[in-house]
Design an enzyme around this catalytic site. Structure first.
Site, PDB file in Angstrom:
ATOM      1  CB  VAL A   1      -0.880  -0.013   1.287  1.00  0.00           C
ATOM      2  CG1 VAL A   1      -1.616   1.291   1.469  1.00  0.00           C
ATOM      3  CG2 VAL A   1      -1.850  -1.190   1.244  1.00  0.00           C
TER       4      VAL A   1
ATOM      5  CD  GLU B   1       4.550  10.657  -2.097  1.00  0.00           C
ATOM      6  OE1 GLU B   1       4.610  10.660  -3.313  1.00  0.00           O
ATOM      7  OE2 GLU B   1       4.387  11.682  -1.397  1.00  0.00           O
ATOM      8  CG  ASP B   2       8.730   7.526  -2.561  1.00  0.00           C
ATOM      9  OD1 ASP B   2       8.020   6.750  -3.231  1.00  0.00           O
ATOM     10  OD2 ASP B   2       9.007   8.696  -2.900  1.00  0.00           O
ATOM     11  NE  ARG B   3       6.592   0.607   1.921  1.00  0.00           N
ATOM     12  CZ  ARG B   3       5.311   0.558   1.523  1.00  0.00           C
ATOM     13  NH1 ARG B   3       4.643   1.662   1.252  1.00  0.00           N
ATOM     14  NH2 ARG B   3       4.699  -0.590   1.406  1.00  0.00           N
ATOM     15  CG  MET B   4      11.436   8.406   2.234  1.00  0.00           C
ATOM     16  SD  MET B   4      13.091   7.988   2.799  1.00  0.00           S
ATOM     17  CE  MET B   4      13.728   9.634   3.104  1.00  0.00           C
TER      18      MET B   4
END
Ligand SMILES: Cc1cc2nc3c(=O)[nH]c(=O)nc-3n(C[C@H](O)[C@H](O)[C@H](O)COP(=O)(O)O)c2cc1C
Length: 227
Positions: A23, A204-207
């Site tokens: 997700v 966002e972007d696993r940050m």
């Protein structure tokens, strides 16, 4: 229970489906400046938001314990108390989890609020909730739950379902004329007194944002942790 199928009625190949499942999180940021002055107020704030967002069982938390050899176990319990002393839940004192808590005196718990792309993780020593406080919570439970707590030797091996139902019938007979059922001696609360409380917000972007309240004796400091 029915098996999950694709739009074409086929059973999906999990070896293909699982690696592709993810997700994207586009949640709001969690900044140091947003945090409440104490972990308690911050957790109350997020719990309020989980409740008002319609998260299913928002006070459910996954409780992890370990046996004296360090072998871990986890299971869900319901948070029934939250204040500056810690986070409380109620259970059977002869259960597997209680044996582990009594011997290691440590626990961790995680609130998994996937709908909000959030989780809160707490860790710390545990203590039993005082009997008077347990009795107050016990009195608020439905009679059926009270009878179940008397009947179930939680975590004990049962020969079959009927044995459990017979235990319930025996307890129903025992308390048939008792209006206010007392709490069983083998039942009560545990409180986790956190020395770390981490608030995780998916980004966002696993940050992701991970901000922790960490106890240093009687002082608390805030740490940012890499996602
Ligand atoms: C949503 C949910 C809430 C639960 N709440 C509790 C609870 O508050 N207390 C409890 O003893 N067990 C609760 N359980 C059952 C536990 O997960 C677990 O099966 C039980 O406590 C026995 O654990 P143990 O054998 O590791 O001690 C809950 C289970 C679920 C799925």
């Amino acid at each position: 229970m029915s098996q999950t199928t694709t739009d074409h009625g086929e059973v999906p190949d999990l070896a293909v489906v699982l690696p592709g499942m993810r997700v994207s999180y586009e949640g709001e940021a969690l900044n140091e400046a947003d945090l409440a002055p104490t972990w308690t107020e911050q957790l109350q704030r997020w719990l309020d938001e989980a409740i008002s967002s319609g998260v299913s069982e928002p006070n459910a938390m996954v409780l992890a314990t370990a046996d004296p050899e360090g072998r871990p176990s986890s299971r869900t319990v319901l948070c029934k108390g939250l204040d500056s002393r810690g986070v409380a839940f109620y259970t059977n004192y002869t259960s597997a989890k209680s044996h582990e808590l009594a011997s290691t005196r440590y626990a961790s718990a995680t609130f998994p609020w996937y709908l909000l792309h959030r989780q809160v993780h707490i860790r710390g020593p545990v203590e039993k909730v005082p009997a008077a406080e347990t009795a107050k919570y016990w009195a608020s439970r439905p009679r059926g739950s009270q009878l179940g707590a008397w009947a179930s030797p939680q975590s004990g091996i049962m020969p079959d379902r009927r044995a459990l139902e017979n235990a319930l019938k025996a307890v129903e007979r025992r308390f048939a004329d008792v209006e206010e059922i007392p709490p069983p001696p083998h039942w009560g609360g545990w409180r986790i007194k956190p020395d770390v409380v981490e608030f995780w917000q998916g980004r966002e972007d696993r940050m992701h944002d991970r901000l922790r309240y960490v106890r240093d004796d009687d002082e608390w400091r805030i740490e940012r942790v890499a996602p």
